[in-house]
Design an enzyme around this catalytic site. Structure first.
Site, PDB file in Angstrom:
ATOM      1  N   ASP A  25      -1.312   6.677   6.329  1.00  0.00           N
ATOM      2  CA  ASP A  25      -2.442   5.864   5.895  1.00  0.00           C
ATOM      3  C   ASP A  25      -2.742   4.889   7.031  1.00  0.00           C
ATOM      4  O   ASP A  25      -1.971   3.977   7.301  1.00  0.00           O
ATOM      5  CB  ASP A  25      -2.046   5.104   4.614  1.00  0.00           C
ATOM      6  CG  ASP A  25      -3.096   4.076   4.184  1.00  0.00           C
ATOM      7  OD1 ASP A  25      -4.143   3.972   4.840  1.00  0.00           O
ATOM      8  OD2 ASP A  25      -2.843   3.375   3.171  1.00  0.00           O
ATOM      9  N   TRP A  53       0.815  -1.221   0.000  1.00  0.00           N
ATOM     10  CA  TRP A  53       0.000   0.000   0.000  1.00  0.00           C
ATOM     11  C   TRP A  53       0.843   1.263   0.000  1.00  0.00           C
ATOM     12  O   TRP A  53       0.513   2.227  -0.702  1.00  0.00           O
ATOM     13  CB  TRP A  53      -1.006  -0.015   1.165  1.00  0.00           C
ATOM     14  CG  TRP A  53      -2.008  -1.104   0.951  1.00  0.00           C
ATOM     15  CD1 TRP A  53      -2.160  -2.234   1.684  1.00  0.00           C
ATOM     16  CD2 TRP A  53      -2.970  -1.199  -0.121  1.00  0.00           C
ATOM     17  NE1 TRP A  53      -3.156  -3.022   1.149  1.00  0.00           N
ATOM     18  CE2 TRP A  53      -3.662  -2.413   0.041  1.00  0.00           C
ATOM     19  CE3 TRP A  53      -3.305  -0.381  -1.210  1.00  0.00           C
ATOM     20  CZ2 TRP A  53      -4.685  -2.833  -0.823  1.00  0.00           C
ATOM     21  CZ3 TRP A  53      -4.314  -0.793  -2.076  1.00  0.00           C
ATOM     22  CH2 TRP A  53      -4.989  -1.994  -1.879  1.00  0.00           C
ATOM     23  N   LYS A  66     -12.640  -1.458   7.266  1.00  0.00           N
ATOM     24  CA  LYS A  66     -11.954  -2.494   8.048  1.00  0.00           C
ATOM     25  C   LYS A  66     -12.316  -2.372   9.529  1.00  0.00           C
ATOM     26  O   LYS A  66     -12.892  -3.287  10.102  1.00  0.00           O
ATOM     27  CB  LYS A  66     -10.449  -2.394   7.839  1.00  0.00           C
ATOM     28  CG  LYS A  66     -10.068  -2.726   6.393  1.00  0.00           C
ATOM     29  CD  LYS A  66      -8.767  -2.129   5.991  1.00  0.00           C
ATOM     30  CE  LYS A  66      -8.567  -2.004   4.515  1.00  0.00           C
ATOM     31  NZ  LYS A  66      -8.711  -3.221   3.728  1.00  0.00           N
TER      32      LYS A  66
END
Ligand code: PLP
Length: 368
Positions: free
Chosen positions: A175, A106, A199
């Protein structure tokens, strides 16, 4: 009628607390006895603005967000923020460059996207595999970088920072998509935090952005208007139609987190849950193999191979089939990593985790 529920270890969109699902179900025909649901409500109506404001104030309370930070609820996902961050922040300094820590898929994607808008400096020696966080002593931060970026939890590789990077005063961007509100965080150390909700704090469709006010307003001219923090902040996330239902669900999840003791209580539980699985891995003498350095093993996503180092694919298939027969789903590792991945986000209970642990022990006894 009682509905059958499985034990869901999905990396995202992930399990939601049962109370949230029940409340959303109850309100589907009539929210607050209004006679219509959130799905059918104008985003300009006072009823929706109440939902939006309640969600924001719960978030501010749970994270103790200082008053000089704006909170936005945007579309475009975490991937949208890979573009929005450089589009809004890389122009903070003349050189238009940014420092990136690349510790998994990511952050690698985020760095690649940022290269479209300026210079990207990877601050550490390149990693051969995403199984550790390079020692901060090996980092070279660029003093003229507009910000320093990292991904707090690499969902695919199971690598999580258990510390906040030191940046010598540079703007820190994180992030937190896959560990948001799973542990306390000192927002004042950050210039910007973003997180997709699907999530730990809700369902797909909404991404939270928390940004320090003085960083807003340096947007590159090519920035799409919906990603422009100045425009979205000035319009209280209502420049265009926001993801109304996802914001509503986030509000319910935040309420659930608050009622269950907040981020500190989530952390205690997440430590307890992840220890159950790591203890079994560690005691298995290599039968279960987690390649991630012990110092940065994620509490949220636990990747491991079965049978031997590097994995025995036939045994892994057997493990997954057995799990599925026991009502445990979404344990297959990410396609780029293989093996197994157990995601233990906030809504995954201790009992869910104990069920997985019991199955792992049983499987180990049968095959070792
Ligand atoms: N960042 C992290 C840490 C993720 O785990 C993900 C997706 O799983 C993303 C960003 C991308 O999010 P999205 O799919 O919402 O764009």
């Amino acid at each position: 009628m009682e509905q059958k529920r499985v034990i869901n270890f999905c990396a995202g969109p992930a399990k939601l607390p049962q109370t949230v699902l029940l409340q959303a179900q109850k309100e589907m025909l009539s929210h607050n006895d209004l006679g219509f649901s959130v799905l059918e409500m104008s985003h300009r109506s006072s009823d929706f603005v109440k939902i939006l404001n309640k969600t924001e104030s719960l978030l501010r309370e749970l994270l103790n967000i200082p008053a000089n930070y704006k909170v936005m609820f945007l579309q475009g996902g975490g991937s949208g923020q890979f573009s929005a961050v450089p589009l809004n922040l890389i122009g903070l300094k003349e050189d238009k460059c940014a420092d990136y820590l690349v510790t998994g898929t990511w952050s690698a994607k985020a760095a690649k996207e940022a290269e479209k808008y300026g210079k990207v400096n990877i601050v550490h020696p390149k990693l051969d595999s995403y199984t550790k966080i390079p020692d901060p002593g090996s980092w070279t931060l660029n003093p003229s970088a507009s910000y320093v970026y990292y991904c707090a939890n690499e969902t695919v590789h199971g690598v999580e920072y258990n510390f906040t990077p030191e940046t010598n005063g540079a703007v820190l961007v994180s992030d937190m998509s896959s560990n948001f509100l799973s542990r306390p965080v000192d927002v004042s150390k950050f210039g910007l935090i973003f997180a997709g909700a699907q999530k730990n704090v809700g369902c797909a469709g909404v991404t939270v952005v928390i940004v320090r006010e003085d960083l807003i307003g340096h947007t590159l001219k090519e920035c799409p208007i919906v990603l422009d923090y100045k425009v979205q902040a000035e319009n209280n996330s209502l420049y265009n139609t926001p993801p109304c239902f996802s914001i509503y669900i986030m509000g319910l999840v935040l309420e659930w987190i608050k009622n269950n003791g907040g981020s500190a209580a989530m952390e205690t539980l997440n430590k307890q849950k992840s220890s159950i699985i790591y203890d079994i891995i560690n005691a298995s003498k290599g039968f279960f193999d987690c390649p991630v350095d012990v110092s940065c093993r994620s509490r949220m996503n636990i990747p491991f191979r079965v049978g031997k180092k590097g994995g025995d694919e036939a045994l892994e298939k057997e493990f997954l089939d057995g799990a599925s027969k026991r009502g445990m789903i979404s344990l297959k590792g990410h396609r780029s990593v293989g093996g197994i991945r157990a995601s233990l986000y906030n809504a995954v209970t201790l009992e869910d985790t104990e069920a997985l642990g019991a199955y792992m022990k049983e499987f180990l006894k049968e095959h070792q």
